[in-house]
Design a protein around this motif. Structure first.
Motif, PDB file in Angstrom:
ATOM      1  N   GLY A  45       0.787  -1.233   0.000  1.00  0.00           N
ATOM      2  CA  GLY A  45       0.000   0.000   0.000  1.00  0.00           C
ATOM      3  C   GLY A  45       0.811   1.270   0.000  1.00  0.00           C
ATOM      4  O   GLY A  45       0.249   2.370  -0.080  1.00  0.00           O
ATOM      5  N   SER A  46       2.124   1.160   0.074  1.00  0.00           N
ATOM      6  CA  SER A  46       2.979   2.351   0.115  1.00  0.00           C
ATOM      7  C   SER A  46       3.755   2.555  -1.183  1.00  0.00           C
ATOM      8  O   SER A  46       4.542   3.491  -1.290  1.00  0.00           O
ATOM      9  CB  SER A  46       3.976   2.243   1.283  1.00  0.00           C
ATOM     10  OG  SER A  46       4.804   1.105   1.132  1.00  0.00           O
ATOM     11  N   CYS A 126     -14.679   0.436   6.200  1.00  0.00           N
ATOM     12  CA  CYS A 126     -15.913   0.692   5.433  1.00  0.00           C
ATOM     13  C   CYS A 126     -15.756   1.888   4.488  1.00  0.00           C
ATOM     14  O   CYS A 126     -16.327   1.906   3.389  1.00  0.00           O
ATOM     15  CB  CYS A 126     -17.095   0.904   6.374  1.00  0.00           C
ATOM     16  SG  CYS A 126     -16.877   2.266   7.544  1.00  0.00           S
ATOM     17  N   HIS A 127     -14.964   2.905   4.878  1.00  0.00           N
ATOM     18  CA  HIS A 127     -14.769   4.061   4.014  1.00  0.00           C
ATOM     19  C   HIS A 127     -13.951   3.697   2.774  1.00  0.00           C
ATOM     20  O   HIS A 127     -14.220   4.190   1.675  1.00  0.00           O
ATOM     21  CB  HIS A 127     -14.076   5.182   4.787  1.00  0.00           C
ATOM     22  CG  HIS A 127     -14.908   5.750   5.899  1.00  0.00           C
ATOM     23  ND1 HIS A 127     -14.758   5.358   7.202  1.00  0.00           N
ATOM     24  CD2 HIS A 127     -15.914   6.655   5.891  1.00  0.00           C
ATOM     25  CE1 HIS A 127     -15.623   6.008   7.959  1.00  0.00           C
ATOM     26  NE2 HIS A 127     -16.336   6.797   7.194  1.00  0.00           N
ATOM     27  N   HIS A 128     -12.972   2.825   2.955  1.00  0.00           N
ATOM     28  CA  HIS A 128     -12.191   2.354   1.816  1.00  0.00           C
ATOM     29  C   HIS A 128     -13.066   1.512   0.881  1.00  0.00           C
ATOM     30  O   HIS A 128     -12.950   1.611  -0.346  1.00  0.00           O
ATOM     31  CB  HIS A 128     -10.997   1.523   2.296  1.00  0.00           C
ATOM     32  CG  HIS A 128      -9.972   2.310   3.067  1.00  0.00           C
ATOM     33  ND1 HIS A 128     -10.186   2.728   4.359  1.00  0.00           N
ATOM     34  CD2 HIS A 128      -8.736   2.743   2.715  1.00  0.00           C
ATOM     35  CE1 HIS A 128      -9.114   3.391   4.778  1.00  0.00           C
ATOM     36  NE2 HIS A 128      -8.215   3.414   3.803  1.00  0.00           N
ATOM     37  N   GLU A 129     -13.923   0.702   1.460  1.00  0.00           N
ATOM     38  CA  GLU A 129     -14.833  -0.126   0.658  1.00  0.00           C
ATOM     39  C   GLU A 129     -15.751   0.751  -0.185  1.00  0.00           C
ATOM     40  O   GLU A 129     -15.969   0.477  -1.375  1.00  0.00           O
ATOM     41  CB  GLU A 129     -15.658  -1.029   1.577  1.00  0.00           C
ATOM     42  CG  GLU A 129     -14.847  -2.095   2.288  1.00  0.00           C
ATOM     43  CD  GLU A 129     -15.637  -2.784   3.387  1.00  0.00           C
ATOM     44  OE1 GLU A 129     -15.172  -3.816   3.882  1.00  0.00           O
ATOM     45  OE2 GLU A 129     -16.735  -2.278   3.746  1.00  0.00           O
ATOM     46  N   ALA A 197      -5.829   9.527   3.479  1.00  0.00           N
ATOM     47  CA  ALA A 197      -4.894  10.312   2.665  1.00  0.00           C
ATOM     48  C   ALA A 197      -3.518   9.663   2.615  1.00  0.00           C
ATOM     49  O   ALA A 197      -2.537  10.208   3.116  1.00  0.00           O
ATOM     50  CB  ALA A 197      -4.799  11.732   3.216  1.00  0.00           C
ATOM     51  N   ASN A 198      -3.448   8.476   2.001  1.00  0.00           N
ATOM     52  CA  ASN A 198      -2.149   7.822   1.817  1.00  0.00           C
ATOM     53  C   ASN A 198      -1.737   7.906   0.349  1.00  0.00           C
ATOM     54  O   ASN A 198      -2.459   8.454  -0.481  1.00  0.00           O
ATOM     55  CB  ASN A 198      -2.201   6.361   2.297  1.00  0.00           C
ATOM     56  CG  ASN A 198      -3.220   5.532   1.525  1.00  0.00           C
ATOM     57  OD1 ASN A 198      -3.639   5.891   0.425  1.00  0.00           O
ATOM     58  ND2 ASN A 198      -3.627   4.427   2.099  1.00  0.00           N
ATOM     59  N   VAL A 199      -0.567   7.376   0.043  1.00  0.00           N
ATOM     60  CA  VAL A 199      -0.001   7.476  -1.304  1.00  0.00           C
ATOM     61  C   VAL A 199      -0.955   6.933  -2.361  1.00  0.00           C
ATOM     62  O   VAL A 199      -1.171   7.551  -3.416  1.00  0.00           O
ATOM     63  CB  VAL A 199       1.343   6.719  -1.380  1.00  0.00           C
ATOM     64  CG1 VAL A 199       1.858   6.669  -2.814  1.00  0.00           C
ATOM     65  CG2 VAL A 199       2.361   7.359  -0.471  1.00  0.00           C
ATOM     66  N   LEU A 200      -1.552   5.795  -2.083  1.00  0.00           N
ATOM     67  CA  LEU A 200      -2.388   5.112  -3.066  1.00  0.00           C
ATOM     68  C   LEU A 200      -3.679   5.880  -3.348  1.00  0.00           C
ATOM     69  O   LEU A 200      -4.052   6.091  -4.509  1.00  0.00           O
ATOM     70  CB  LEU A 200      -2.705   3.692  -2.562  1.00  0.00           C
ATOM     71  CG  LEU A 200      -3.358   2.740  -3.560  1.00  0.00           C
ATOM     72  CD1 LEU A 200      -2.524   2.632  -4.823  1.00  0.00           C
ATOM     73  CD2 LEU A 200      -3.541   1.373  -2.918  1.00  0.00           C
ATOM     74  N   VAL A 201      -4.369   6.310  -2.301  1.00  0.00           N
ATOM     75  CA  VAL A 201      -5.625   7.040  -2.481  1.00  0.00           C
ATOM     76  C   VAL A 201      -5.379   8.380  -3.162  1.00  0.00           C
ATOM     77  O   VAL A 201      -6.144   8.800  -4.038  1.00  0.00           O
ATOM     78  CB  VAL A 201      -6.339   7.239  -1.125  1.00  0.00           C
ATOM     79  CG1 VAL A 201      -7.548   8.151  -1.276  1.00  0.00           C
ATOM     80  CG2 VAL A 201      -6.777   5.895  -0.544  1.00  0.00           C
ATOM     81  N   LEU A 202      -4.303   9.067  -2.783  1.00  0.00           N
ATOM     82  CA  LEU A 202      -3.990  10.353  -3.408  1.00  0.00           C
ATOM     83  C   LEU A 202      -3.672  10.190  -4.892  1.00  0.00           C
ATOM     84  O   LEU A 202      -4.041  11.034  -5.720  1.00  0.00           O
ATOM     85  CB  LEU A 202      -2.814  11.016  -2.682  1.00  0.00           C
ATOM     86  CG  LEU A 202      -3.132  11.549  -1.274  1.00  0.00           C
ATOM     87  CD1 LEU A 202      -1.865  12.029  -0.593  1.00  0.00           C
ATOM     88  CD2 LEU A 202      -4.165  12.669  -1.332  1.00  0.00           C
TER      89      LEU A 202
END
Length: 328
Positions: A45-46, A126-129, A197-202
């Motif tokens: 995930g990073s 759940c928010h990621h889902e 707000a991590n690398v992947l979502v951004l």
């Protein structure tokens, strides 16, 4: 605990790569492609493996024959996973495939996998889902729309010098409605928690913001082209155009708030975004005046008897006069 999970995820990817390397090569399966798909959708995930993704895009641009094994490998990966990282990387990869601008991509239609009910193994995500499900919904809708818009083979005879017919004003308006529907679906893709707000979502949000402004630009250009022709269209076209114009004005407000949220969230492309064009009230009022004018003209025309109606009235008058004079 976190170190144990990372080791477990790395082992899963290594196991998948081992199996892929022993996959028999065929028209539907390619070990090199499957390995690249696994690397591009790893559990890490990073980090994002851009090189593997670029290799996949290069294959597709070289030949449309690579699309099927790519989609097959990606579908297998997506159907088996219950990890939001793998799912999001897979959706980003698919988004990149759509951007390759290869005609064969328009023939995909409904996506060959379903993440509309995606669930992560971790019950606290759940928010990621929700983010995954919204992103999938958009890509599936976009793929279906591209399939509908694909030029149908056989519409012109082979070797014919006849030029393809230009779309009518109504067809252009329907297309604008479809684009506005796509934009609504895009604006539903939104991280709902600051911890996301991590690398992947951004990175995913950068892709989404770019897509938003591409579609919004197409909507604005389409509206401008239609407005030029409005004085020569009928009431049906004018009414639909009025609805689209009102929708565009509302979407501009929603889009402004969305981009402001993205800036605060840390999305790089949101800070680089162009100025949002707002629909002027004068344009909406001018279109309403056209609709009113056309409606009044139709009402006047309805009061004027048609030629065939005049003939029928004249015949009835003659019959009535003959009867009064005793003619049988």
């Amino acid at each position: 605990m976190r170190m144990l999970k990372r080791a477990s995820d790395a082992l899963k990817d290594a196991s998948s790569l081992f199996i892929a390397n022993w996959t028999p090569r065929s028209a539907y399966r390619n070990p090199d492609i499957e390995a690249c798909v696994i690397k591009a959708t790893s559990h890490n995930g990073s980090r994002i493996d851009y090189n593997s993704a670029q290799r996949i895009f290069a294959w597709i641009r070289v030949s449309s024959h690579y699309i099927h094994p790519v989609l097959s490998a990606l579908s297998t990966r997506m159907e088996r996973t219950h990890n939001w990282t793998v799912a999001l990387k897979g959706l980003m990869l698919l988004h990149g495939i759509f951007s390759c601008k290869v005609p064969a991509i328009q023939r995909i239609g409904q996506l060959p996998f379903d993440l509309s009910n995606f669930k992560d193994r971790n019950p606290n995500l759940c928010h990621h889902e929700a983010f995954i499900r919204a992103y999938y919904t958009y890509l599936n809708k976009k793929s279906s729309l591209m399939f509908q818009q694909e030029p149908k083979t056989g519409s012109l005879r082979k070797g014919s010098k006849e030029k393809p017919r230009q779309p009518s004003t109504m067809q252009d308006l329907v297309m604008l409605e479809n684009l506005q529907g796509l934009l609504d679906t895009l604006l539903d893709i939104k991280p709902l928690k600051e911890k996301m707000a991590n690398v992947l979502v951004l990175e995913a949000m950068d892709c989404i913001v770019i897509e938003i402004f591409d579609i919004y630009s197409r909507i604005c250009n389409g509206i401008a082209a239609v407005l030029v022709r409005l004085y020569a269209v009928g009431k049906d076209e004018a009414v639909k155009a009025f609805s689209i114009l009102q929708k565009a004005a509302a979407q501009a407000e929603v889009l402004s708030r969305y981009i402001e949220f993205c800036r605060d969230f840390g999305v790089t492309k949101a800070s680089e975004s162009p100025k949002i064009v707002h629909i002027r009230k004068e344009d909406i009022q001018a279109l309403k005046n056209i609709i009113d004018k056309v409606s009044n003209q139709q009402k006047i025309e309805e009061l004027i008897p048609r030629e065939e109606d005049k003939a029928m009235i004249l015949q009835e008058d003659i019959k009535e006069t003959d009867l009064m004079n005793g003619v049988t």
